[in-house]
Enzyme design. Sequence first.
Site, PDB file in Angstrom:
ATOM      1  N   ASP A 101       6.898 -35.462  -6.977  1.00 52.02           N
ATOM      2  CA  ASP A 101       5.694 -34.678  -6.683  1.00 52.02           C
ATOM      3  C   ASP A 101       4.505 -35.631  -6.560  1.00 52.02           C
ATOM      4  OD1 ASP A 101       7.236 -32.419  -7.011  1.00 52.02           O
ATOM      5  OD2 ASP A 101       6.625 -32.114  -9.104  1.00 52.02           O
TER       6      ASP A 101
HETATM    7  N1  URA Z   1      10.766 -32.937 -11.445  1.00 49.28           N
HETATM    8  C1  URA Z   1       9.514 -32.468 -11.190  1.00 49.28           C
HETATM    9  O1  URA Z   1       9.142 -31.402 -11.612  1.00 49.28           O
HETATM   10  N2  URA Z   1       8.724 -33.253 -10.446  1.00 49.28           N
HETATM   11  C2  URA Z   1       9.066 -34.484  -9.970  1.00 49.28           C
HETATM   12  O2  URA Z   1       8.265 -35.149  -9.326  1.00 49.28           O
HETATM   13  C3  URA Z   1      10.360 -34.936 -10.266  1.00 49.28           C
HETATM   14  C4  URA Z   1      11.203 -34.143 -11.004  1.00 49.28           C
END
Ligand code: URA
Length: 230
Positions: A101
Amino acid sequence: MRLDYFIATSTELSRKQAKQAISRGEITVNDQPCKSANTRLAGNERVARNGVPLVLPGERYLMMNKPAGVVSATTDSDHPTALDLLPADITRNLHIAGRLDADTTGLLLLTTDGQWSHRITSPRTDCPKTYRVTLNEPLPDSAAKELEQGVLLHNDPKPTRPARIKTLEERIIELTISEGRYHQVKRMMAAVGNHVEALHRIRIGQIELDTALKPGEYRELTCQEKGSLD
Ligand code: URA
């Protein structure tokens, strides 16, 4: 393959300049200085020039310490992407093996090798990914057990696969999962009534984020790192 040939093929140096670089002591093989141009390499050694790992041309394999605010995409009209942080001459055909993310930091792998990245992202291969998770509240033992066994995520009928949890501090845990569902870690923590305040990926398979890399920095994977996911 001879060491001088390896250097000449993996750098801009000619064979003669490669031999000179070797005799000047610029080259290490498996972290040991090597001054002999006719050293034979089996192919799994870590070769570096002035501390910078060298790989033969062909497919490219990189790790980046992704900063917050950068999206894991090759292009985005609104936000800087991980590829924007790389020199333009190395981004051709690169893609991201396992997205993060925008607000997640840490280990991002980038490669031109689709089969290799498939082994990281395919649910079939069970490739473990480890995150350091900072939580809003301490994680009770009962919640840790639930997560270790598998939890149901919002709008998802299948429980998560068993996870591994190590408590580092009261509100900081290390979580290892082998899936990559959308916002998986955040949704897993929400499923047990907690909330992720910060998320940082530290390991994929046996590849650890190099702690010498500052946010936004990258380096080539060593042959050993690349080979650990073959
Ligand atoms: N899980 C999440 O919620 N976000 C990420 O960036 C990676 C794994």
